[in-house]
Design a protein around this motif. Sequence first.
Motif, PDB file in Angstrom:
ATOM      1  N   ILE A 123      -5.099  -2.113 -13.388  1.00 37.77           N
ATOM      2  CA  ILE A 123      -3.709  -1.775 -13.117  1.00 37.77           C
ATOM      3  C   ILE A 123      -2.776  -2.737 -13.851  1.00 37.77           C
ATOM      4  O   ILE A 123      -1.941  -2.324 -14.635  1.00 37.77           O
ATOM      5  CB  ILE A 123      -3.418  -1.818 -11.599  1.00 37.77           C
ATOM      6  CG1 ILE A 123      -4.398  -0.945 -10.822  1.00 37.77           C
ATOM      7  CG2 ILE A 123      -1.981  -1.429 -11.306  1.00 37.77           C
ATOM      8  CD1 ILE A 123      -4.364   0.510 -11.139  1.00 37.77           C
ATOM      9  N   THR A 124      -2.909  -4.014 -13.584  1.00 42.74           N
ATOM     10  CA  THR A 124      -2.173  -5.093 -14.247  1.00 42.74           C
ATOM     11  C   THR A 124      -3.188  -6.211 -14.486  1.00 42.74           C
ATOM     12  O   THR A 124      -4.336  -6.092 -14.057  1.00 42.74           O
ATOM     13  CB  THR A 124      -1.020  -5.628 -13.366  1.00 42.74           C
ATOM     14  OG1 THR A 124      -1.563  -6.292 -12.240  1.00 42.74           O
ATOM     15  CG2 THR A 124      -0.085  -4.518 -12.912  1.00 42.74           C
ATOM     16  N   PRO A 125      -2.795  -7.292 -15.129  1.00 42.07           N
ATOM     17  CA  PRO A 125      -3.747  -8.397 -15.278  1.00 42.07           C
ATOM     18  C   PRO A 125      -4.214  -8.986 -13.942  1.00 42.07           C
ATOM     19  O   PRO A 125      -5.260  -9.613 -13.875  1.00 42.07           O
ATOM     20  CB  PRO A 125      -2.953  -9.434 -16.075  1.00 42.07           C
ATOM     21  CG  PRO A 125      -1.956  -8.653 -16.833  1.00 42.07           C
ATOM     22  CD  PRO A 125      -1.585  -7.504 -15.941  1.00 42.07           C
TER      23      PRO A 125
ATOM     24  N   THR B  20      -7.878  -5.150  -5.486  1.00 39.27           N
ATOM     25  CA  THR B  20      -7.305  -6.444  -5.149  1.00 39.27           C
ATOM     26  C   THR B  20      -5.923  -6.206  -4.567  1.00 39.27           C
ATOM     27  O   THR B  20      -5.188  -5.340  -5.025  1.00 39.27           O
ATOM     28  CB  THR B  20      -7.197  -7.354  -6.386  1.00 39.27           C
ATOM     29  OG1 THR B  20      -6.573  -6.631  -7.447  1.00 39.27           O
ATOM     30  CG2 THR B  20      -8.545  -7.835  -6.842  1.00 39.27           C
ATOM     31  N   THR B  21      -5.574  -6.961  -3.538  1.00 36.89           N
ATOM     32  CA  THR B  21      -4.274  -6.819  -2.891  1.00 36.89           C
ATOM     33  C   THR B  21      -3.279  -7.775  -3.535  1.00 36.89           C
ATOM     34  O   THR B  21      -3.626  -8.542  -4.443  1.00 36.89           O
ATOM     35  CB  THR B  21      -4.382  -7.118  -1.385  1.00 36.89           C
ATOM     36  OG1 THR B  21      -4.825  -8.465  -1.221  1.00 36.89           O
ATOM     37  CG2 THR B  21      -5.330  -6.155  -0.707  1.00 36.89           C
ATOM     38  N   GLU B  22      -2.046  -7.743  -3.032  1.00 35.59           N
ATOM     39  CA  GLU B  22      -1.006  -8.619  -3.581  1.00 35.59           C
ATOM     40  C   GLU B  22      -1.309 -10.092  -3.331  1.00 35.59           C
ATOM     41  O   GLU B  22      -0.803 -10.958  -4.026  1.00 35.59           O
ATOM     42  CB  GLU B  22       0.376  -8.257  -3.011  1.00 35.59           C
ATOM     43  CG  GLU B  22       0.535  -8.454  -1.528  1.00 35.59           C
ATOM     44  CD  GLU B  22       0.010  -7.298  -0.692  1.00 35.59           C
ATOM     45  OE1 GLU B  22       0.005  -7.443   0.538  1.00 35.59           O
ATOM     46  OE2 GLU B  22      -0.422  -6.285  -1.244  1.00 35.59           O
ATOM     47  N   THR B  23      -2.172 -10.382  -2.341  1.00 34.40           N
ATOM     48  CA  THR B  23      -2.545 -11.772  -2.058  1.00 34.40           C
ATOM     49  C   THR B  23      -3.786 -12.205  -2.833  1.00 34.40           C
ATOM     50  O   THR B  23      -4.196 -13.353  -2.735  1.00 34.40           O
ATOM     51  CB  THR B  23      -2.804 -11.960  -0.552  1.00 34.40           C
ATOM     52  OG1 THR B  23      -3.833 -11.061  -0.149  1.00 34.40           O
ATOM     53  CG2 THR B  23      -1.545 -11.708   0.257  1.00 34.40           C
TER      54      THR B  23
ATOM     55  N   ASN C  34      -0.836   1.386  -6.251  1.00 34.08           N
ATOM     56  CA  ASN C  34      -1.378   0.955  -7.535  1.00 34.08           C
ATOM     57  C   ASN C  34      -0.906   1.856  -8.680  1.00 34.08           C
ATOM     58  O   ASN C  34      -0.602   1.376  -9.770  1.00 34.08           O
ATOM     59  CB  ASN C  34      -2.906   0.927  -7.494  1.00 34.08           C
ATOM     60  CG  ASN C  34      -3.436  -0.268  -6.748  1.00 34.08           C
ATOM     61  OD1 ASN C  34      -2.693  -1.166  -6.372  1.00 34.08           O
ATOM     62  ND2 ASN C  34      -4.728  -0.275  -6.513  1.00 34.08           N
ATOM     63  N   GLU C  35      -0.840   3.172  -8.444  1.00 32.83           N
ATOM     64  CA  GLU C  35      -0.362   4.089  -9.483  1.00 32.83           C
ATOM     65  C   GLU C  35       1.095   3.806  -9.837  1.00 32.83           C
ATOM     66  O   GLU C  35       1.470   3.788 -11.006  1.00 32.83           O
ATOM     67  CB  GLU C  35      -0.526   5.535  -9.023  1.00 32.83           C
ATOM     68  CG  GLU C  35      -1.964   5.997  -8.978  1.00 32.83           C
ATOM     69  CD  GLU C  35      -2.129   7.356  -8.310  1.00 32.83           C
ATOM     70  OE1 GLU C  35      -1.105   7.965  -7.915  1.00 32.83           O
ATOM     71  OE2 GLU C  35      -3.284   7.797  -8.192  1.00 32.83           O
TER      72      GLU C  35
ATOM     73  N   ARG D 255       3.505  -0.462 -17.228  1.00 36.39           N
ATOM     74  CA  ARG D 255       3.483   0.128 -18.572  1.00 36.39           C
ATOM     75  C   ARG D 255       4.889   0.276 -19.135  1.00 36.39           C
ATOM     76  O   ARG D 255       5.136  -0.004 -20.312  1.00 36.39           O
ATOM     77  CB  ARG D 255       2.781   1.487 -18.540  1.00 36.39           C
ATOM     78  CG  ARG D 255       1.290   1.406 -18.444  1.00 36.39           C
ATOM     79  CD  ARG D 255       0.642   2.753 -18.723  1.00 36.39           C
ATOM     80  NE  ARG D 255       1.146   3.808 -17.853  1.00 36.39           N
ATOM     81  CZ  ARG D 255       0.601   4.188 -16.709  1.00 36.39           C
ATOM     82  NH1 ARG D 255      -0.497   3.579 -16.289  1.00 36.39           N
ATOM     83  NH2 ARG D 255       1.111   5.168 -15.997  1.00 36.39           N
ATOM     84  N   LYS D 256       5.837   0.721 -18.296  1.00 40.55           N
ATOM     85  CA  LYS D 256       7.215   0.911 -18.740  1.00 40.55           C
ATOM     86  C   LYS D 256       7.843  -0.416 -19.157  1.00 40.55           C
ATOM     87  O   LYS D 256       8.499  -0.504 -20.195  1.00 40.55           O
ATOM     88  CB  LYS D 256       8.031   1.548 -17.617  1.00 40.55           C
ATOM     89  CG  LYS D 256       9.434   1.916 -18.009  1.00 40.55           C
ATOM     90  CD  LYS D 256      10.144   2.630 -16.864  1.00 40.55           C
ATOM     91  CE  LYS D 256      11.554   2.990 -17.244  1.00 40.55           C
ATOM     92  NZ  LYS D 256      12.261   3.661 -16.152  1.00 40.55           N
TER      93      LYS D 256
END
Length: 78
Positions: free
Chosen positions: A26-28, A44-47, A61-62, A69-70
């Motif tokens: 999703i992100t790094p 993985t969660t935000e923590t 996540n989507e 990406r934007k």
Amino acid sequence: MKTSRSTIKKAVCSMFGHRYVVSKKITPHITEYQCKTCKCEITTTETGHLDVLTPELKEINETLAKFYRKRHALQSVA
């Protein structure tokens, strides 16, 4: 008595542990994983902890992936 394949696969994972592979980046910092054996999904969660991938977390996540990406598309143009 017949047992389904998914029940057997879940039993194998409960005895020997899951074999997770990255299914979506999703992100790094946020990644989705899927077990090769039983197809169980986690993220993985935000923590930074791993949690079961619920429909709510999948939607989050989507949305996060779209924003990411934007944002990076705009930075590469500038």
